[in-house]
Design an enzyme around this catalytic site. Structure first.
Site, PDB file in Angstrom:
ATOM      1  N   HIS A 106      36.061  16.568  -6.165  1.00  0.00           N
ATOM      2  CA  HIS A 106      36.358  17.602  -5.162  1.00  0.00           C
ATOM      3  C   HIS A 106      36.584  16.914  -3.818  1.00  0.00           C
ATOM      4  O   HIS A 106      35.651  16.361  -3.232  1.00  0.00           O
ATOM      5  CB  HIS A 106      35.204  18.598  -5.056  1.00  0.00           C
ATOM      6  CG  HIS A 106      34.964  19.368  -6.310  1.00  0.00           C
ATOM      7  ND1 HIS A 106      35.596  20.569  -6.581  1.00  0.00           N
ATOM      8  CD2 HIS A 106      34.183  19.103  -7.384  1.00  0.00           C
ATOM      9  CE1 HIS A 106      35.207  21.014  -7.765  1.00  0.00           C
ATOM     10  NE2 HIS A 106      34.343  20.140  -8.276  1.00  0.00           N
ATOM     11  N   ARG A 146      37.900  18.661  -1.252  1.00  0.00           N
ATOM     12  CA  ARG A 146      37.754  19.743  -0.260  1.00  0.00           C
ATOM     13  C   ARG A 146      38.970  19.873   0.657  1.00  0.00           C
ATOM     14  O   ARG A 146      38.858  20.446   1.747  1.00  0.00           O
ATOM     15  CB  ARG A 146      36.493  19.528   0.592  1.00  0.00           C
ATOM     16  CG  ARG A 146      35.210  19.330  -0.187  1.00  0.00           C
ATOM     17  CD  ARG A 146      34.888  20.513  -1.070  1.00  0.00           C
ATOM     18  NE  ARG A 146      33.542  20.419  -1.650  1.00  0.00           N
ATOM     19  CZ  ARG A 146      33.156  21.077  -2.724  1.00  0.00           C
ATOM     20  NH1 ARG A 146      34.008  21.882  -3.348  1.00  0.00           N
ATOM     21  NH2 ARG A 146      31.924  20.967  -3.188  1.00  0.00           N
ATOM     22  N   ASN A 154      39.962  23.924  -6.182  1.00  0.00           N
ATOM     23  CA  ASN A 154      39.199  25.005  -5.539  1.00  0.00           C
ATOM     24  C   ASN A 154      39.012  24.716  -4.054  1.00  0.00           C
ATOM     25  O   ASN A 154      37.936  24.423  -3.568  1.00  0.00           O
ATOM     26  CB  ASN A 154      37.858  25.248  -6.236  1.00  0.00           C
ATOM     27  CG  ASN A 154      36.994  24.006  -6.314  1.00  0.00           C
ATOM     28  OD1 ASN A 154      37.493  22.883  -6.317  1.00  0.00           O
ATOM     29  ND2 ASN A 154      35.686  24.199  -6.377  1.00  0.00           N
ATOM     30  N   ASP A 208      38.614  24.919 -12.110  1.00  0.00           N
ATOM     31  CA  ASP A 208      37.277  24.403 -11.855  1.00  0.00           C
ATOM     32  C   ASP A 208      36.618  25.056 -10.644  1.00  0.00           C
ATOM     33  O   ASP A 208      37.239  25.338  -9.641  1.00  0.00           O
ATOM     34  CB  ASP A 208      37.291  22.893 -11.647  1.00  0.00           C
ATOM     35  CG  ASP A 208      35.893  22.319 -11.712  1.00  0.00           C
ATOM     36  OD1 ASP A 208      35.362  22.219 -12.828  1.00  0.00           O
ATOM     37  OD2 ASP A 208      35.325  22.020 -10.663  1.00  0.00           O
ATOM     38  N   ASP A 246      32.187  14.520 -10.793  1.00  0.00           N
ATOM     39  CA  ASP A 246      32.102  15.858 -10.205  1.00  0.00           C
ATOM     40  C   ASP A 246      31.630  15.739  -8.754  1.00  0.00           C
ATOM     41  O   ASP A 246      30.818  16.539  -8.280  1.00  0.00           O
ATOM     42  CB  ASP A 246      31.177  16.768 -11.012  1.00  0.00           C
ATOM     43  CG  ASP A 246      31.346  18.249 -10.653  1.00  0.00           C
ATOM     44  OD1 ASP A 246      32.291  18.576  -9.904  1.00  0.00           O
ATOM     45  OD2 ASP A 246      30.533  19.071 -11.105  1.00  0.00           O
ATOM     46  N   HIS A 276      29.149  18.543   0.378  1.00  0.00           N
ATOM     47  CA  HIS A 276      28.864  19.712   1.212  1.00  0.00           C
ATOM     48  C   HIS A 276      28.263  19.241   2.536  1.00  0.00           C
ATOM     49  O   HIS A 276      27.671  18.154   2.606  1.00  0.00           O
ATOM     50  CB  HIS A 276      27.848  20.638   0.529  1.00  0.00           C
ATOM     51  CG  HIS A 276      28.322  21.282  -0.722  1.00  0.00           C
ATOM     52  ND1 HIS A 276      29.252  22.304  -0.734  1.00  0.00           N
ATOM     53  CD2 HIS A 276      27.995  21.057  -2.018  1.00  0.00           C
ATOM     54  CE1 HIS A 276      29.470  22.688  -1.985  1.00  0.00           C
ATOM     55  NE2 HIS A 276      28.725  21.947  -2.788  1.00  0.00           N
TER      56      HIS A 276
END
Length: 477
Positions: free
Chosen positions: A78, A80, A110, A168, A363, A367
């Site tokens: 990810h 982002r 995503n 995902d 994965d 954050h």
């Protein structure tokens, strides 16, 4: 572009573990020489013999006895980007993956907006290429904007540039829509990566997590499993409430994963496509994958045309291999799918050993600390992946370095159809230099990633990435 000789190296890939030298020309591996090339003098003589008809200069690099492997390939990252740059952006994400030894990654869609068009995916790939670090393949969502219905945008996708589609972050609710999407993927020979999690069961688990998070917030407990000293300030009955709520959530999410894994494999069989089960985490789901692979093998042996194109692969993550989430403090290390029980962890390790699980993917899910404290699921994992796997699989469970290279390089390259992942002439010279015996202490604050939350905070790991070469060029990460 100069020629390159990396000498005094321990050469390791899926098939090789020998000391020697590796020669690179025009971004490709030219030769692999398995002998005692441990001095600069011996490397010079080797280069003179092999590059005698080449006018390009030769660069010599002393590996100092460290391990030289094919760079890692991550099928699940990810970044982002676009739209969530407070968590990660292309620059920070690619510095993180390069620091983790990854030469190629597959980025999830995503984002904000959701990547639902070939145009946006290719734009992201081009922006990433300009940074000059890890190669990015940006995925496209199965349904437009994750709305669960429209798959018309899949018609514009080309396998050469977008080899993977995925929803995902969650799963496609409608089996009919998923089947239609898989049929398009089958026609185009595109991989369908599945976040296998029955949406209605995931929704049923949400209130339990919410209840736990409210108590955790009250006492300042982190949502990534660290800060064990905080527990002393929390009344035992409150901890019991947290653990009870999260246990109920995790139980529902295990059923959600198992049922969706079975559904997605059956739909892929009907569509005749290649389905890739992302972040497999339970003993039951692994067994579902194992039985599907046996069925495919039997069908192909019997020359049954229904099995000609149907294929199943799966990945597991370093955190599911190293950690369990049924007791404090890791029960509070929130991630989707959750950290599981010890029997699940051991089943994943055995699945890697026997070939049921094909690859290790990070994965990587960065954050902000604020979002993580509020319960956002996922960890930053790119910069700890090799060390975690080397510590757990090689040092503790006796996997060979060749087997780990297979899982992190050769197999993901095969799944993507890339000529990478092996130390063989003609393969891309994407290489990682490793000190497999170097111990270090994990500190999220030192990550290149913007995401600093890691369940391995303060943990001693063994194995460090010391250098990365992409196309034979040394990368400064």
């Amino acid at each position: 572009m100069s020629n390159l000789v990396i000498y005094n190296a321990r050469l390791v890939d899926e098939y090789t573990d020998a000391y020697g030298a590796l020669l690179v020309s025009k971004g490709k591996i030219h030769s692999v020489c398995k002998s005692d090339f441990c001095t600069e003098e011996s490397a010079v003589k080797l280069a003179e013999g092999i590059f005698s008809d080449d006018d390009e200069p030769v660069e010599l690099i002393d590996a100092k006895g460290l391990v030289l492997e094919p760079a890692f390939i991550d099928l699940h990252v990810h970044l982002r980007y676009p739209g969530q740059t407070q968590k990660e952006d292309l620059n920070s994400g690619l510095h993180a993956t390069a620091a983790g030894g990854f030469g190629t990654i597959v980025a999830m869609p995503n984002t904000n907006p959701v990547v639902s068009s070939a145009e946006l995916a290719l734009q992201i790939d081009e922006e990433a290429e300009k940074i000059g670090l890890t190669k990015v393949f940006q995925t496209v969502s199965i349904t437009k904007n994750f709305e669960g219905e429209d798959i018309s945008h899949l018609e514009e996708i080309d396998r050469e540039t977008i080899p993977v589609i995925t929803e995902d972050g969650h799963d496609v609710l409608s089996s009919s829509v998923m089947l239609d999407g898989m049929k398009i993927a089958a026609e185009k020979e595109i991989l369908v990566s599945c976040h296998s999690e029955a949406p209605t069961l995931a929704e049923k688990a949400r209130p339990y997590r919410k209840a736990a998070l409210e108590i955790m917030k009250k006492y300042g407990l982190s949502a990534w499993g660290s800060d064990e000293n905080q527990l002393a300030k929390v009344p035992a009955e409150e901890l019991e409430k947290i653990d009870s709520a999260l246990t109920q959530a995790n139980s529902l999410l295990a059923v959600a994963e198992d049922s969706a894994t079975y559904r997605n494999i059956q739909l892929a069989k009907e569509a005749g496509c290649h389905v890739h089960i992302a972040h497999c985490s339970t003993k039951n789901s692994i067994e579902i994958v194992r039985q599907a692979k046996k069925e495919i093998e039997k069908g192909r042996l019997n020359k049954n045309p229904d099995y000609a194109h149907f294929n199943v692969t799966c990945e597991v993550t370093p955190h599911h291999l190293a950690l369990t989430g049924d007791t404090e403090p890791m029960i509070r290390a929130l991630v989707n799918p959750p950290l599981r029980h010890e029997e699940d962890r051991l089943a994943l390790i055995e699945a890697l050993r026997d070939g049921t699980a094909d690859v290790i993917s990070t994965d990587h899910a960065p954050h902000t600390l604020e979002d993580k404290a509020a319960g956002a699921p996922g960890f930053s994992g790119a910069e700890t992946a090799f060390a975690v796997c080397n510590t757990v699989l090689v040092k503790e469970f006796g996997f060979t370095p060749q087997k780990l290279s297979q899982l992190m390089s050769a197999n993901p390259a095969r799944i993507l159809g890339l000529k990478k992942g092996l130390l063989e002439p003609g393969y891309d010279a994407d290489l990682v230099l490793l000190d497999c015996n170097k111990g270090w202490t994990v500190s999220g604050a030192a990550f290149k990633s913007k995401g600093k939350a890691t369940p391995f905070e303060g943990r001693e790991l063994t194995g460090k990435v010391e250098g990365l070469f992409l196309g034979g060029n040394h990368c400064n990460f």
